[in-house]
Motif scaffolding. Structure first.
Motif, PDB file in Angstrom:
ATOM      1  N   ASP B 157     -39.235  50.780   1.082  1.00 15.52           N
ATOM      2  CA  ASP B 157     -39.510  49.892   2.204  1.00 15.52           C
ATOM      3  C   ASP B 157     -40.785  49.091   1.954  1.00 15.52           C
ATOM      4  O   ASP B 157     -41.814  49.646   1.561  1.00 15.52           O
ATOM      5  CB  ASP B 157     -39.646  50.759   3.465  1.00 15.52           C
ATOM      6  CG  ASP B 157     -40.014  49.940   4.689  1.00 15.52           C
ATOM      7  OD1 ASP B 157     -39.812  48.710   4.658  1.00 15.52           O
ATOM      8  OD2 ASP B 157     -40.502  50.544   5.661  1.00 15.52           O
ATOM      9  N   GLY B 159     -42.811  47.929   3.933  1.00 16.92           N
ATOM     10  CA  GLY B 159     -43.892  48.389   4.804  1.00 16.92           C
ATOM     11  C   GLY B 159     -44.849  49.341   4.099  1.00 16.92           C
ATOM     12  O   GLY B 159     -46.045  49.370   4.395  1.00 16.92           O
ATOM     13  N   GLN B 160     -44.327  50.133   3.143  1.00 15.34           N
ATOM     14  CA  GLN B 160     -45.179  51.044   2.394  1.00 15.34           C
ATOM     15  C   GLN B 160     -46.220  50.272   1.593  1.00 15.34           C
ATOM     16  O   GLN B 160     -47.385  50.642   1.550  1.00 15.34           O
ATOM     17  CB  GLN B 160     -44.309  51.901   1.462  1.00 15.34           C
ATOM     18  CG  GLN B 160     -43.350  52.818   2.191  1.00 15.34           C
ATOM     19  CD  GLN B 160     -44.042  54.014   2.816  1.00 15.34           C
ATOM     20  OE1 GLN B 160     -44.850  54.670   2.188  1.00 15.34           O
ATOM     21  NE2 GLN B 160     -43.752  54.267   4.086  1.00 15.34           N
ATOM     22  N   GLU B 162     -47.236  47.189   2.266  1.00 16.82           N
ATOM     23  CA  GLU B 162     -48.138  46.498   3.195  1.00 16.82           C
ATOM     24  C   GLU B 162     -49.201  47.450   3.724  1.00 16.82           C
ATOM     25  O   GLU B 162     -50.372  47.072   3.846  1.00 16.82           O
ATOM     26  CB  GLU B 162     -47.339  45.910   4.357  1.00 16.82           C
ATOM     27  CG  GLU B 162     -46.505  44.721   3.937  1.00 16.82           C
ATOM     28  CD  GLU B 162     -46.211  43.805   5.106  1.00 16.82           C
ATOM     29  OE1 GLU B 162     -46.025  44.333   6.222  1.00 16.82           O
ATOM     30  OE2 GLU B 162     -46.181  42.575   4.901  1.00 16.82           O
ATOM     31  N   ALA B 163     -48.791  48.686   4.026  1.00 13.68           N
ATOM     32  CA  ALA B 163     -49.763  49.655   4.532  1.00 13.68           C
ATOM     33  C   ALA B 163     -50.850  49.888   3.494  1.00 13.68           C
ATOM     34  O   ALA B 163     -52.042  49.894   3.811  1.00 13.68           O
ATOM     35  CB  ALA B 163     -49.054  50.963   4.875  1.00 13.68           C
ATOM     36  N   ALA B 164     -50.430  50.060   2.237  1.00 11.73           N
ATOM     37  CA  ALA B 164     -51.405  50.330   1.185  1.00 11.73           C
ATOM     38  C   ALA B 164     -52.311  49.119   0.957  1.00 11.73           C
ATOM     39  O   ALA B 164     -53.533  49.254   0.856  1.00 11.73           O
ATOM     40  CB  ALA B 164     -50.682  50.713  -0.104  1.00 11.73           C
ATOM     41  N   LEU B 165     -51.694  47.940   0.896  1.00 11.46           N
ATOM     42  CA  LEU B 165     -52.497  46.726   0.685  1.00 11.46           C
ATOM     43  C   LEU B 165     -53.498  46.543   1.820  1.00 11.46           C
ATOM     44  O   LEU B 165     -54.656  46.192   1.593  1.00 11.46           O
ATOM     45  CB  LEU B 165     -51.582  45.495   0.582  1.00 11.46           C
ATOM     46  CG  LEU B 165     -50.701  45.419  -0.662  1.00 11.46           C
ATOM     47  CD1 LEU B 165     -49.715  44.259  -0.544  1.00 11.46           C
ATOM     48  CD2 LEU B 165     -51.542  45.267  -1.920  1.00 11.46           C
ATOM     49  N   SER B 166     -53.060  46.812   3.054  1.00 14.31           N
ATOM     50  CA  SER B 166     -53.934  46.594   4.202  1.00 14.31           C
ATOM     51  C   SER B 166     -55.110  47.567   4.184  1.00 14.31           C
ATOM     52  O   SER B 166     -56.148  47.302   4.778  1.00 14.31           O
ATOM     53  CB  SER B 166     -53.158  46.735   5.515  1.00 14.31           C
ATOM     54  OG  SER B 166     -52.957  48.097   5.829  1.00 14.31           O
ATOM     55  N   GLN B 167     -54.951  48.685   3.472  1.00 17.42           N
ATOM     56  CA  GLN B 167     -56.076  49.620   3.376  1.00 17.42           C
ATOM     57  C   GLN B 167     -57.059  49.226   2.291  1.00 17.42           C
ATOM     58  O   GLN B 167     -58.131  49.808   2.194  1.00 17.42           O
ATOM     59  CB  GLN B 167     -55.562  51.040   3.096  1.00 17.42           C
ATOM     60  CG  GLN B 167     -54.974  51.695   4.333  1.00 17.42           C
ATOM     61  CD  GLN B 167     -55.013  53.206   4.211  1.00 17.42           C
ATOM     62  OE1 GLN B 167     -54.297  53.784   3.416  1.00 17.42           O
ATOM     63  NE2 GLN B 167     -55.869  53.837   5.012  1.00 17.42           N
ATOM     64  N   PHE B 169     -55.971  48.830  -1.123  1.00 12.34           N
ATOM     65  CA  PHE B 169     -55.461  49.095  -2.468  1.00 12.34           C
ATOM     66  C   PHE B 169     -55.032  47.776  -3.102  1.00 12.34           C
ATOM     67  O   PHE B 169     -54.448  46.926  -2.419  1.00 12.34           O
ATOM     68  CB  PHE B 169     -54.241  50.026  -2.414  1.00 12.34           C
ATOM     69  CG  PHE B 169     -54.569  51.452  -2.058  1.00 12.34           C
ATOM     70  CD1 PHE B 169     -55.139  52.296  -2.995  1.00 12.34           C
ATOM     71  CD2 PHE B 169     -54.303  51.945  -0.791  1.00 12.34           C
ATOM     72  CE1 PHE B 169     -55.431  53.615  -2.678  1.00 12.34           C
ATOM     73  CE2 PHE B 169     -54.598  53.264  -0.467  1.00 12.34           C
ATOM     74  CZ  PHE B 169     -55.169  54.102  -1.409  1.00 12.34           C
TER      75      PHE B 169
END
Lengths: 244, 262, 246
Positions: B157, B159-160, B162-167, B169
């Motif tokens: 997905d 979203g996985q 995006e979550a990492a990039l938004s943190q 990474f």
């Protein structure tokens, strides 16, 4: 479709019948063994043994047909009845004689050791710990396996072994001398050389192999071989193919 | 290459990997295993001079087969990962290079590639025959692995990511810490299949005079003329190896799905 | 507070998806500690605006400056800026292969090189805060949507961001779980976090927002305090929207 097939078979049967006077003998040959038997530029199977059998057929009254067959498994095909005989530079050995019948010898052969031009090796004994290649199931390969300390490597075709020797993956190749001459003196004459001819107690002969007990074909072959030798055709063929 | 490929990774050739839930396949696996082991023991006892001889002839060939398989699959995994990443790269040159590689490899029969790479390599660099065989196998399987990796990565997905990039990474870290560990689970079954397929395909390297199981068997057969007995034993040995491997892979796959169980 | 320098400065940004104009000359400032709630019908560009603040969406023109860093300055490290900006997604997006605890500790350990023990302590404190301490060793798939979203908020907080962005955090939740997530967000707001929230939760907007922004067709139509916005909207489209939603 079926009709057509049946028709073809009938026609073939009739043709065979009419040609009965001249018996057709199907020979399996691994045509990767120049100059004895190989495929020429126009995709014909040619070579010493081809000419020899054609001449023998004329003398003894049979027509040879050649079927190009991979060496590995060529003997299994004979016992399986896929052809009448093998004409493929088969050396007559005691082990082979247990499984099949051989014609009279038609060629005397020695095992030659081929090395790179720069190599100093003069015999198999000089090649301890080195890789030496031969064609699978040939007397040349058995000679390598019998040599102490040498790493034997078997190939499907002698040409592949020659290529690996040429690029240095092998230290030497062992095969029948006419073939060795063909590769070392013509194809790879700039890079390879014949180091020696292996000494053996008994001379080694090529014979045509037939299925055990196939006396009909064996007699025809022996009759042809005798005639070719007697009439001096053998000499001409040697001159043509071996150059001696 | 259509982009409309579904997320499901097609299971290609290779032994069917038994799922621990599938009782039917598991019992088929047991029958095959017991039958193979029984024959491998019974035949040499019945006829030690033929079947038994084959078994004494091929053990070093088994080692070579494993050596070629393991080295090839390792290299193919690396090539496959790079190819898979290249195929999803937004850099059009990297993407093009990876796609070109896949197209070329997929269009050439493995046997032809083996011959080509083996003898072509020989012309330029002096590498041992096993190394040449491994490079050839890995070059071919790397392309298939690349497709497996690509499908595996794409199945995760977005979203996985995006979550990492938004943190915070970066792309590489996102791939390494978040996407690949998850993709691995999707990738493993087809990789397992490829592994088994590759093991079977290593029998092709016998044509390059690499002394694997098949070549050792052929050498024995060409001396003894026991063709039937030889190939019976060789088939059984291959079957035993692939049966064991398919079981190992299925167990590993089961363990990797830990986070999907409630 | 209101007169401080903005921590988020958005100036005349435009964004197209093909020929569709998703953001139309949008400008907006957010000062430290301010809570801005973005409202609007679906497709109005509010999520795109939010996502452009940490460059998950790239804009075609305009300027975005976050905590003094220009998002489109090639010399700026976007990853460093993102570390200071937490983001909560509609679909939670927890790392599926990691436990709840590992979801919180992954980024601090890998990106801030925080020692494992310290990261664990921080994570447990945050899980306490969102009421998820007892699920620390569970995998996300074992949790309800509301629980997952609370963990996702804690995960963002683990990087100790200066700004929190919420992209419709309750839209994917069953109604009975919305409350637990909003409760966490209200707590966070009370503690003074700078927040930009895209939501349909009018109650939350009224209670928490310092400023409400209404968007439609990619543009900001109206903005103001909750009391102005909900009680005395000036724009026709705002009125229409409020009629439909309330």
């Amino acid at each position: 479709m079926l009709k057509k097939a049946v028709l073809t078979m009938v026609t073939l049967a009739v043709l065979c019948g009419s040609a009965w006077a001249e018996k057709t003998i199907v020979f399996a040959t691994d045509a990767t063994w120049p100059p004895m038997e190989f495929v020429d530029g126009s995709k014909n199977i040619v070579g010493y043994s081809i000419d020899f059998l054609t001449a023998a057929g004329k003398e003894a009254g049979f027509t040879p047909v050649f079927k190009n067959t991979a060496w590995d498994g060529i003997f299994a095909g004979l016992s399986g009845g896929r052809y009448d005989a093998i004409s493929s530079s088969v050396s007559i050995t005691a082990e082979r004689q247990k499984k099949m019948d051989f014609s009279e010898p038609y060629f005397t052969v020695h095992q030659a050791l081929i090395v790179q031009k720069a190599s100093k090796a003069a015999s198999l004994a000089d090649l301890k710990g080195k890789k030496v290649g031969g064609q699978i199931g040939t007397t040349g390969y058995f000679a390598i396996k019998g040599a102490e300390g040498v790493v034997a490597k078997s190939y499907d075709e002698i040409g592949l072994a020659m290529e690996d020797l040429n690029v240095g993956r092998l230290a030497a190749v062992v095969c029948d001398d006419p073939v060795a001459a063909n590769y070392a003196l013509i194809k790879y004459k700039d890079t390879l050389r014949i180091a020696t001819v292996l000494k053996t107690d008994k001379p080694e002969y090529y014979g045509f192999a037939v299925k055990k007990g196939n006396k009909e074909v064996l007699d025809l072959l022996n009759k042809g071989i005798a005639a070719v030798k007697a009439k001096g055709i053998e000499k001409e063929l040697k001159k043509k193919w071996i150059g001696q | 290459m259509a982009e409309s490929e579904s997320e499901k990774i097609e299971i290609g050739e290779g032994a069917a990997i038994p799922s621990p839930e599938d009782k039917g396949l598991v019992s088929a696996w047991w029958i095959a295993l017991l039958g193979t082991v029984a024959l491998l023991i019974a035949l040499p006892i019945k006829d030690p001079s033929t079947y038994g001889k084959v078994l004494t002839f091929i053990p070093d060939g088994i080692l070579v087969t494993f050596e070629v398989t393991i080295l090839s699959i390792s290299l193919a995994l690396v090539i496959g990962l790079l190819t898979g990443l290249g195929r999803i790269s937004k850099n059009r040159y990297i993407n093009l290079a990876a796609s070109l590689y896949v197209e070329v490899v997929r269009g050439i029969p493995l046997l032809v590639q083996l011959f080509y790479i083996y003898f072509a390599l020989g012309r330029f660099v002096r590498v041992p025959d096993i190394v040449a065989a491994v490079i050839a196998m890995a070059f071919c399987y790397g392309a298939y692995m690349g497709e497996v990796f690509r499908a595996g990565i794409k199945s995760i997905d977005f979203g996985q990511s995006e979550a990492a990039l938004s943190q915070g990474f970066n792309q590489a870290q996102t791939m390494r810490y978040v996407i690949l560990p998850q993709a691995w689970r999707t990738i493993l079954p087809p990789v397992g299949n490829e592994f088994i397929a590759l093991l079977k395909d290593t029998s092709l390297v016998s044509i390059l005079a690499v002394a694997d199981i098949l070549r050792r068997g052929r050498e024995y057969a060409s001396e003894s003329f026991n063709y039937f007995e030889t190939y019976t034993m060789i088939a059984l040995v291959y079957l035993l190896i692939t049966l064991i491997l398919s079981k190992l892979i299925s167990n590993m796959e089961h363990r990797l799905s830990y986070y999907e169980k409630r | 507070m209101k007169n401080a320098d903005p921590i988020i400065h958005i100036k005349n940004i435009n964004k197209y998806f093909g020929t569709f104009k998703a953001l139309d000359n949008v400008s907006q400032d957010v000062t430290p500690g301010e809570k801005v709630v973005v409202l609007g019908p679906s497709g109005s560009g509010k999520s795109t605006l939010l996502r452009s603040i940490n460059r998950l969406e790239t804009i075609d023109s305009g300027t975005i400056i976050v905590d003094g860093h220009d998002l489109y300055d090639p010399n700026e490290d976007i990853n460093a800026i993102r570390m200071e900006t937490g983001m909560v997604f509609q679909g939670f997006n927890l790392y599926k292969h990691k436990t709840v605890l590992e979801n919180l500790t992954l980024a601090p350990i890998k990106l801030k090189k925080m020692p494992g023990e310290q990261a664990n302590d921080l994570a447990m404190a945050l899980l306490d805060k969102v009421g998820m301490r007892d699920k620390a060793d569970s995998y996300p798939v074992m949790l309800s949507g509301g629980q997952q979203q609370r963990v996702a908020i804690a995960r963002s907080l683990a990087m100790e961001p200066k700004i929190m962005l919420f992209d419709e955090p309750t839209s994917a939740l069953d109604p009975e779980m919305i409350g637990e997530v909003l409760e966490v967000m209200v707590t966070l707001a009370r503690e003074g976090m700078t927040m930009v929230v895209v939501t349909h939760e009018m109650g939350f907007a009224r209670e928490v927002a310092d400023q409400v922004v209404f968007m439609d067709e990619g543009a900001i139509i109206e903005q103001g305090t909750p009391s102005h916005f909900f009680d005395n909207p000036t724009h026709e489209r705002t009125k229409l929207f409020l009629e439909q939603i309330l």
